[in-house]
Design a protein around this motif. Structure first.
Motif, PDB file in Angstrom:
ATOM      1  N   UNK A 190       0.817  -1.200   0.000  1.00 14.26           N
ATOM      2  CA  UNK A 190       0.000   0.000   0.000  1.00 14.26           C
ATOM      3  C   UNK A 190       0.859   1.262   0.000  1.00 14.26           C
ATOM      4  N   UNK A 191       1.827   1.334   0.895  1.00 17.78           N
ATOM      5  CA  UNK A 191       2.698   2.517   0.929  1.00 17.78           C
ATOM      6  C   UNK A 191       3.509   2.638  -0.362  1.00 17.78           C
ATOM      7  N   UNK A 192       3.989   1.532  -0.876  1.00 17.98           N
ATOM      8  CA  UNK A 192       4.760   1.561  -2.117  1.00 17.98           C
ATOM      9  C   UNK A 192       3.919   2.121  -3.268  1.00 17.98           C
ATOM     10  N   UNK A 193       2.693   1.631  -3.416  1.00 17.65           N
ATOM     11  CA  UNK A 193       1.817   2.089  -4.501  1.00 17.65           C
ATOM     12  C   UNK A 193       1.440   3.560  -4.340  1.00 17.65           C
ATOM     13  N   UNK A 194       1.139   3.953  -3.123  1.00 16.60           N
ATOM     14  CA  UNK A 194       0.710   5.333  -2.906  1.00 16.60           C
ATOM     15  C   UNK A 194       1.876   6.311  -3.056  1.00 16.60           C
ATOM     16  N   UNK A 195       3.049   5.963  -2.579  1.00 16.65           N
ATOM     17  CA  UNK A 195       4.222   6.824  -2.769  1.00 16.65           C
ATOM     18  C   UNK A 195       4.473   7.006  -4.260  1.00 16.65           C
ATOM     19  N   UNK A 217       1.887  11.952  -9.730  1.00 16.58           N
ATOM     20  CA  UNK A 217       0.990  13.102  -9.946  1.00 16.58           C
ATOM     21  C   UNK A 217       1.720  14.422  -9.708  1.00 16.58           C
ATOM     22  N   UNK A 218       2.633  14.458  -8.744  1.00 17.40           N
ATOM     23  CA  UNK A 218       3.423  15.670  -8.505  1.00 17.40           C
ATOM     24  C   UNK A 218       4.314  15.980  -9.714  1.00 17.40           C
ATOM     25  N   UNK A 219       4.957  14.956 -10.250  1.00 19.83           N
ATOM     26  CA  UNK A 219       5.849  15.138 -11.394  1.00 19.83           C
ATOM     27  C   UNK A 219       5.068  15.561 -12.637  1.00 19.83           C
ATOM     28  N   UNK A 275       4.924  17.901 -16.465  1.00 20.32           N
ATOM     29  CA  UNK A 275       4.173  17.420 -17.623  1.00 20.32           C
ATOM     30  C   UNK A 275       4.661  16.094 -18.158  1.00 20.32           C
ATOM     31  N   UNK A 276       5.343  15.330 -17.323  1.00 21.12           N
ATOM     32  CA  UNK A 276       5.939  14.073 -17.777  1.00 21.12           C
ATOM     33  C   UNK A 276       5.739  13.005 -16.709  1.00 21.12           C
ATOM     34  N   UNK A 277       5.466  11.786 -17.164  1.00 19.47           N
ATOM     35  CA  UNK A 277       5.311  10.662 -16.236  1.00 19.47           C
ATOM     36  C   UNK A 277       6.674  10.160 -15.784  1.00 19.47           C
ATOM     37  N   UNK A 278       6.705   9.579 -14.619  1.00 18.82           N
ATOM     38  CA  UNK A 278       7.920   8.941 -14.122  1.00 18.82           C
ATOM     39  C   UNK A 278       8.030   7.548 -14.719  1.00 18.82           C
ATOM     40  N   UNK A 279       6.936   6.820 -14.706  1.00 13.24           N
ATOM     41  CA  UNK A 279       6.902   5.465 -15.270  1.00 13.24           C
ATOM     42  C   UNK A 279       5.732   5.346 -16.236  1.00 13.24           C
ATOM     43  N   UNK A 280       5.762   4.295 -17.037  1.00 11.28           N
ATOM     44  CA  UNK A 280       4.647   3.990 -17.928  1.00 11.28           C
ATOM     45  C   UNK A 280       3.933   2.773 -17.355  1.00 11.28           C
ATOM     46  N   UNK A 281       2.784   3.037 -16.763  1.00  9.93           N
ATOM     47  CA  UNK A 281       1.910   1.997 -16.238  1.00  9.93           C
ATOM     48  C   UNK A 281       0.525   2.613 -16.180  1.00  9.93           C
ATOM     49  N   UNK A 309      -4.140  16.615 -12.978  1.00 11.24           N
ATOM     50  CA  UNK A 309      -5.083  17.532 -12.323  1.00 11.24           C
ATOM     51  C   UNK A 309      -5.143  17.261 -10.824  1.00 11.24           C
ATOM     52  N   UNK A 310      -5.118  15.994 -10.460  1.00  4.41           N
ATOM     53  CA  UNK A 310      -5.134  15.623  -9.049  1.00  4.41           C
ATOM     54  C   UNK A 310      -3.924  16.203  -8.312  1.00  4.41           C
ATOM     55  N   UNK A 311      -2.819  16.340  -9.028  1.00  8.26           N
ATOM     56  CA  UNK A 311      -1.605  16.924  -8.454  1.00  8.26           C
ATOM     57  C   UNK A 311      -1.566  18.434  -8.510  1.00  8.26           C
ATOM     58  N   UNK A 312      -2.617  19.047  -9.047  1.00  7.51           N
ATOM     59  CA  UNK A 312      -2.685  20.502  -9.088  1.00  7.51           C
ATOM     60  C   UNK A 312      -2.239  21.126 -10.401  1.00  7.51           C
ATOM     61  N   UNK A 313      -2.146  20.344 -11.456  1.00  6.93           N
ATOM     62  CA  UNK A 313      -1.717  20.873 -12.761  1.00  6.93           C
ATOM     63  C   UNK A 313      -2.713  21.894 -13.283  1.00  6.93           C
TER      64      UNK A 313
END
Length: 181
Positions: free
Chosen positions: A31-36, A42-44, A49-55, A157-161
């Protein structure tokens, strides 16, 4: 062949990001791993404007989850392999994940490290219910109503974009799609 190389790189990037998180947190629950990871993502997205990973992130009962990662961790837990089984160990009794090696930092940018470090620092000590409450926002509920898959734009948007950043993300995704088509 080029698509296969892209997929291999994306898989390796996921591994290195997870190893980075685990290197900072030690043994951690699913749970902590997924949420972190979600909160860093979302912050990134909102800032760069870029994803950290593709999933693909799906709205599951306890919040957004990157599904390929989650499915691979479940497979590793049951001893069925999964694409992460060579880099993480998953406890069969309790959903705890441990790194089997250090992350290859060559896969991570400075901005990704900044987002991951921020998400780790702010959220590793939060309780299950605190994390659940933080991630159950209007975009999570929108995904629940629309088949569960969260759009990259809504994660941002959830991250405030801003809507300007969301438009940039949309254009970048269309460009990337055109490259691999």
């Amino acid at each position: 062949m080029a698509l296969e190389s892209i997929r291999q790189y994306e898989d390796q990037k996921i591994k290195e990001v997870l190893l980075y998180i685990l290197g900072k947190t030690g043994v951690v629950d699913y749970y902590h791993l997924m949420k972190i990871l979600y909160l860093a993502e979302r912050q990134h997205l909102a800032k760069w404007g870029d994803r950290i990973i593709v999933d693909d992130y799906y709205a599951l009962p306890h919040g957004p989850v990157p599904t390929r990662i989650y499915d691979s961790l479940k497979a590793a837990k049951c001893g069925k392999g999964g694409f992460l089984s060579d880099v993480v160990s998953v406890s069969p009794d309790v959903p705890l994940v441990r790194a089997l090696r250090d992350a290859d930092m060559g896969y991570l940018s400075k901005s990704e490290i900044e987002a991951l470090d921020s998400a780790i620092a702010k959220n590793i000590v939060k309780s299950f219910s605190e994390l659940e409450q933080m991630t159950h926002d209007e975009y999570y509920f929108k995904a629940l109503e629309n088949g569960r898959k969260m759009t990259t734009e809504d994660i941002a948007r959830s991250g405030g974009a801003s809507e300007q950043m969301v438009e940039f993300i949309r254009e970048e995704m269309a460009f990337e799609e055109a490259l691999i088509s």
